[in-house]
Design a protein around this motif. Structure first.
Motif, PDB file in Angstrom:
ATOM      1  N   SER A 258      -3.817  -2.922  -0.078  1.00 27.82           N
ATOM      2  CA  SER A 258      -3.935  -3.044   1.377  1.00 27.82           C
ATOM      3  C   SER A 258      -3.474  -4.442   1.760  1.00 27.82           C
ATOM      4  O   SER A 258      -3.478  -5.369   0.944  1.00 27.82           O
ATOM      5  CB  SER A 258      -5.382  -2.810   1.850  1.00 27.82           C
ATOM      6  OG  SER A 258      -6.242  -3.849   1.396  1.00 27.82           O
ATOM      7  N   LEU A 259      -3.075  -4.596   3.017  1.00 29.52           N
ATOM      8  CA  LEU A 259      -2.589  -5.880   3.499  1.00 29.52           C
ATOM      9  C   LEU A 259      -3.053  -6.086   4.940  1.00 29.52           C
ATOM     10  O   LEU A 259      -3.154  -5.125   5.716  1.00 29.52           O
ATOM     11  CB  LEU A 259      -1.062  -5.956   3.452  1.00 29.52           C
ATOM     12  CG  LEU A 259      -0.405  -5.988   2.068  1.00 29.52           C
ATOM     13  CD1 LEU A 259       1.099  -5.817   2.198  1.00 29.52           C
ATOM     14  CD2 LEU A 259      -0.726  -7.287   1.340  1.00 29.52           C
ATOM     15  N   THR A 260      -3.311  -7.333   5.276  1.00 25.12           N
ATOM     16  CA  THR A 260      -3.635  -7.643   6.669  1.00 25.12           C
ATOM     17  C   THR A 260      -2.346  -7.665   7.480  1.00 25.12           C
ATOM     18  O   THR A 260      -1.236  -7.754   6.928  1.00 25.12           O
ATOM     19  CB  THR A 260      -4.329  -9.010   6.786  1.00 25.12           C
ATOM     20  OG1 THR A 260      -3.410 -10.033   6.394  1.00 25.12           O
ATOM     21  CG2 THR A 260      -5.578  -9.065   5.925  1.00 25.12           C
TER      22      THR A 260
ATOM     23  N   GLU B  88      -0.415 -10.718   6.655  1.00 17.02           N
ATOM     24  CA  GLU B  88       0.280 -10.607   5.370  1.00 17.02           C
ATOM     25  C   GLU B  88       1.525  -9.735   5.486  1.00 17.02           C
ATOM     26  O   GLU B  88       2.556 -10.001   4.851  1.00 17.02           O
ATOM     27  CB  GLU B  88      -0.671 -10.054   4.311  1.00 17.02           C
ATOM     28  CG  GLU B  88      -1.761 -11.038   3.898  1.00 17.02           C
ATOM     29  CD  GLU B  88      -2.877 -10.394   3.078  1.00 17.02           C
ATOM     30  OE1 GLU B  88      -3.554 -11.124   2.337  1.00 17.02           O
ATOM     31  OE2 GLU B  88      -3.071  -9.152   3.188  1.00 17.02           O
TER      32      GLU B  88
ATOM     33  N   GLU C 257      -5.492   2.146   9.278  1.00 19.93           N
ATOM     34  CA  GLU C 257      -6.168   0.857   9.342  1.00 19.93           C
ATOM     35  C   GLU C 257      -7.449   0.944   8.534  1.00 19.93           C
ATOM     36  O   GLU C 257      -8.191   1.929   8.619  1.00 19.93           O
ATOM     37  CB  GLU C 257      -6.466   0.468  10.791  1.00 19.93           C
ATOM     38  CG  GLU C 257      -7.045  -0.931  10.928  1.00 19.93           C
ATOM     39  CD  GLU C 257      -7.138  -1.402  12.377  1.00 19.93           C
ATOM     40  OE1 GLU C 257      -7.710  -2.487  12.599  1.00 19.93           O
ATOM     41  OE2 GLU C 257      -6.633  -0.674  13.275  1.00 19.93           O
TER      42      GLU C 257
ATOM     43  N   PRO D 252     -13.431  -2.799   8.309  1.00 19.37           N
ATOM     44  CA  PRO D 252     -14.026  -3.955   7.640  1.00 19.37           C
ATOM     45  C   PRO D 252     -15.156  -3.510   6.711  1.00 19.37           C
ATOM     46  O   PRO D 252     -15.805  -2.489   6.962  1.00 19.37           O
ATOM     47  CB  PRO D 252     -14.564  -4.808   8.792  1.00 19.37           C
ATOM     48  CG  PRO D 252     -13.825  -4.331  10.001  1.00 19.37           C
ATOM     49  CD  PRO D 252     -13.536  -2.876   9.767  1.00 19.37           C
TER      50      PRO D 252
ATOM     51  N   ALA E 139      -9.835  -9.717  10.494  1.00 19.49           N
ATOM     52  CA  ALA E 139      -8.397  -9.450  10.351  1.00 19.49           C
ATOM     53  C   ALA E 139      -8.148  -7.951  10.239  1.00 19.49           C
ATOM     54  O   ALA E 139      -8.881  -7.245   9.542  1.00 19.49           O
ATOM     55  CB  ALA E 139      -7.859 -10.164   9.114  1.00 19.49           C
ATOM     56  N   ARG E 140      -7.152  -7.478  10.931  1.00 17.96           N
ATOM     57  CA  ARG E 140      -6.785  -6.065  10.844  1.00 17.96           C
ATOM     58  C   ARG E 140      -6.065  -5.833   9.516  1.00 17.96           C
ATOM     59  O   ARG E 140      -5.126  -6.538   9.171  1.00 17.96           O
ATOM     60  CB  ARG E 140      -5.901  -5.682  12.024  1.00 17.96           C
ATOM     61  CG  ARG E 140      -6.644  -5.707  13.358  1.00 17.96           C
ATOM     62  CD  ARG E 140      -5.691  -5.783  14.526  1.00 17.96           C
ATOM     63  NE  ARG E 140      -4.835  -4.605  14.604  1.00 17.96           N
ATOM     64  CZ  ARG E 140      -3.790  -4.516  15.430  1.00 17.96           C
ATOM     65  NH1 ARG E 140      -3.472  -5.540  16.216  1.00 17.96           N
ATOM     66  NH2 ARG E 140      -3.072  -3.422  15.452  1.00 17.96           N
ATOM     67  N   ARG E 141      -6.508  -4.833   8.799  1.00 15.81           N
ATOM     68  CA  ARG E 141      -5.987  -4.553   7.454  1.00 15.81           C
ATOM     69  C   ARG E 141      -5.508  -3.098   7.402  1.00 15.81           C
ATOM     70  O   ARG E 141      -6.145  -2.204   7.972  1.00 15.81           O
ATOM     71  CB  ARG E 141      -7.068  -4.809   6.404  1.00 15.81           C
ATOM     72  CG  ARG E 141      -6.640  -4.582   4.966  1.00 15.81           C
ATOM     73  CD  ARG E 141      -7.714  -5.030   3.982  1.00 15.81           C
ATOM     74  NE  ARG E 141      -7.874  -6.474   4.005  1.00 15.81           N
ATOM     75  CZ  ARG E 141      -7.158  -7.311   3.268  1.00 15.81           C
ATOM     76  NH1 ARG E 141      -6.204  -6.827   2.453  1.00 15.81           N
ATOM     77  NH2 ARG E 141      -7.366  -8.603   3.319  1.00 15.81           N
ATOM     78  N   TYR E 142      -4.398  -2.853   6.673  1.00 11.70           N
ATOM     79  CA  TYR E 142      -3.792  -1.525   6.613  1.00 11.70           C
ATOM     80  C   TYR E 142      -3.508  -1.152   5.154  1.00 11.70           C
ATOM     81  O   TYR E 142      -3.351  -2.019   4.293  1.00 11.70           O
ATOM     82  CB  TYR E 142      -2.484  -1.495   7.414  1.00 11.70           C
ATOM     83  CG  TYR E 142      -2.686  -1.718   8.892  1.00 11.70           C
ATOM     84  CD1 TYR E 142      -2.838  -0.643   9.755  1.00 11.70           C
ATOM     85  CD2 TYR E 142      -2.744  -3.008   9.406  1.00 11.70           C
ATOM     86  CE1 TYR E 142      -3.036  -0.852  11.117  1.00 11.70           C
ATOM     87  CE2 TYR E 142      -2.944  -3.223  10.765  1.00 11.70           C
ATOM     88  CZ  TYR E 142      -3.084  -2.137  11.609  1.00 11.70           C
ATOM     89  OH  TYR E 142      -3.291  -2.335  12.961  1.00 11.70           O
ATOM     90  N   ARG E 143      -3.426   0.155   4.922  1.00 14.57           N
ATOM     91  CA  ARG E 143      -3.086   0.640   3.584  1.00 14.57           C
ATOM     92  C   ARG E 143      -2.216   1.886   3.676  1.00 14.57           C
ATOM     93  O   ARG E 143      -2.259   2.618   4.682  1.00 14.57           O
ATOM     94  CB  ARG E 143      -4.348   0.970   2.778  1.00 14.57           C
ATOM     95  CG  ARG E 143      -5.068   2.236   3.242  1.00 14.57           C
ATOM     96  CD  ARG E 143      -6.252   2.581   2.354  1.00 14.57           C
ATOM     97  NE  ARG E 143      -6.850   3.864   2.751  1.00 14.57           N
ATOM     98  CZ  ARG E 143      -6.529   5.045   2.211  1.00 14.57           C
ATOM     99  NH1 ARG E 143      -5.604   5.103   1.257  1.00 14.57           N
ATOM    100  NH2 ARG E 143      -7.116   6.155   2.631  1.00 14.57           N
TER     101      ARG E 143
END
Length: 376
Positions: A28-30, A33, A60, A63, A75-79
């Motif tokens: 996963s990445l913010t 990132e 998304e 948290p 921070a918004r994180r996605y995968r």
């Protein structure tokens, strides 16, 4: 499922592919990132994510619910959604069919296997493989509409289009169009290759040859066959017939399997009993394994001299003998070859072909995911 983009610009497509490719390779990445990794603007990444989330490829990540309080907005994180579909790998051999269903990163979800007779007609062998594939899908709680690609490893010389050009073990199998035989049944792209070559690919991806670029895989069982990777890629040859050295009588791969067959034919049980007898020091069993190694090494040494691989992986039923077979092979190879080469047993066992077929299917999926109109 393909990424929609017929009415969007090439630039938007390029941006979507860039974002998806980065997410595909990471857990996963913010958002920050992703901007850094793709080297495009934050707004561009956000637009690409909106489309990818809508198409079901990306989500998304919430948290962590661990009770910790954060200062400011998290921070918004996605995968990449590995569960956004599945792939199927089929190993279609003389004596068995094995089906493996995985998620979109190759994690096995279900494996099913069934015995088949060498006497089966091509139509019945195909029907058995189709049925087993659907059974494996049900075992994973999935259905054919969830499939994104199917990979097939089959006995015989298989060309780049997935057609069996020649099958000496199953003559009626010659001419079988594998993609044509399975595409309608599973409703997705079907890719196919020779079983031993895909076993080499499987060992390179998830088995004994991980991290090795030049690999020779030898299936040592009721029959002996080989497949090679050069620079990490399957080397098939112009007709798909590379590594078919067993076709030469001087390679002695036709005679090697007769030694354990003769020993077992005297009512002594199965291959496991042979290996047990060898470990117990039975002179007759020891002689059988020595003769097998004597024959196997002839073609093996020729392949090693031709390819100069980093590693030789021995698979198939006889590989279960472990160092009882590998030690005499190593000794004989050292005497025949110019440089020493590591010889190891398969780590994937009877799943090596299906694992390679899964990798072939994932390669096909990745080409579709990351394709850009015009080859840009």
């Amino acid at each position: 499922m393909k990424i929609a983009g017929g009415d969007s610009s090439l630039l938007r497509r390029l941006n979507s592919v860039a974002v998806l490719r980065v997410l595909y390779e990471a857990p996963s990445l913010t958002l920050t990132e992703l901007v850094r990794s793709t080297a495009v603007t934050r707004a561009t990444v956000e637009n690409a994510l909106t489309g990818l989330v809508g198409q079901g490829w990306v989500e998304e990540v919430a948290p962590p619910a661990d009770g910790r309080r954060q200062v400011g907005r998290p921070a918004r994180r996605y995968r990449f959604r590995t569960e956004a579909g599945c792939v199927l790998g089929l190993d279609i051999g003389m004596h068995k069919v094995l089906a493996m269903v995985t998620d979109l990163k190759g994690t096995a979800l279900a494996v099913r296997q069934t015995a088949v007779s060498p006497a089966l007609s091509p139509a019945d062998r195909i029907a058995a493989a189709r049925a087993l594939g659907h059974r494996a899908l049900r075992g994973a709680g999935l259905k054919a509409s969830d499939l994104r690609a199917v990979g097939i490893g089959a006995t015989g010389i298989v060309d780049a289009e997935g057609r069996v050009r020649l099958s000496s073990l199953l003559p009626e199998w010659t001419g079988t169009d594998l993609p044509g035989a399975f595409a309608e049944a599973f409703g997705t792209e079907v890719v196919a290759g020779n079983d031993t070559k895909l076993a080499a690919l499987g060992e390179h991806w998830r088995g004994a040859a991980t991290g090795v670029r030049d690999v020779l895989y030898v299936h040592a069982g009721r029959h002996i066959s080989a497949g090679a990777l050069i620079d990490g890629r399957v080397h098939a040859g112009r007709n798909g017939a590379s590594a078919e050295i067993g076709n030469l009588p001087a390679a002695r791969w036709h005679t090697a399997p007769t030694h354990p067959r003769d020993w077992l034919g005297e009512g002594r049980g199965d291959a496991a009993d042979l290996f047990t007898a060898v470990r117990a020091g039975d002179p007759g069993a020891l002689a059988v394994l020595e003769r097998y190694a004597d024959d196997l090494v002839q073609g093996l040494a020729a392949m090693v001299l031709a390819l100069d691989p980093e590693l030789v992986v021995i698979g198939g039923g006889v590989s279960l003998a472990g160092d009882l077979l590998l030690d005499p092979l190593r000794d004989r190879l050292d005497g025949l070859c110019l440089f020493p080469v590591d010889v190891v047993a398969s780590e994937l066992g009877d799943r090596s072909v299906a694992t390679g077929a899964v990798r072939l299917a994932l390669d096909a999926l990745e080409r579709r995911l990351f394709e850009v109109p015009g080859g840009a």
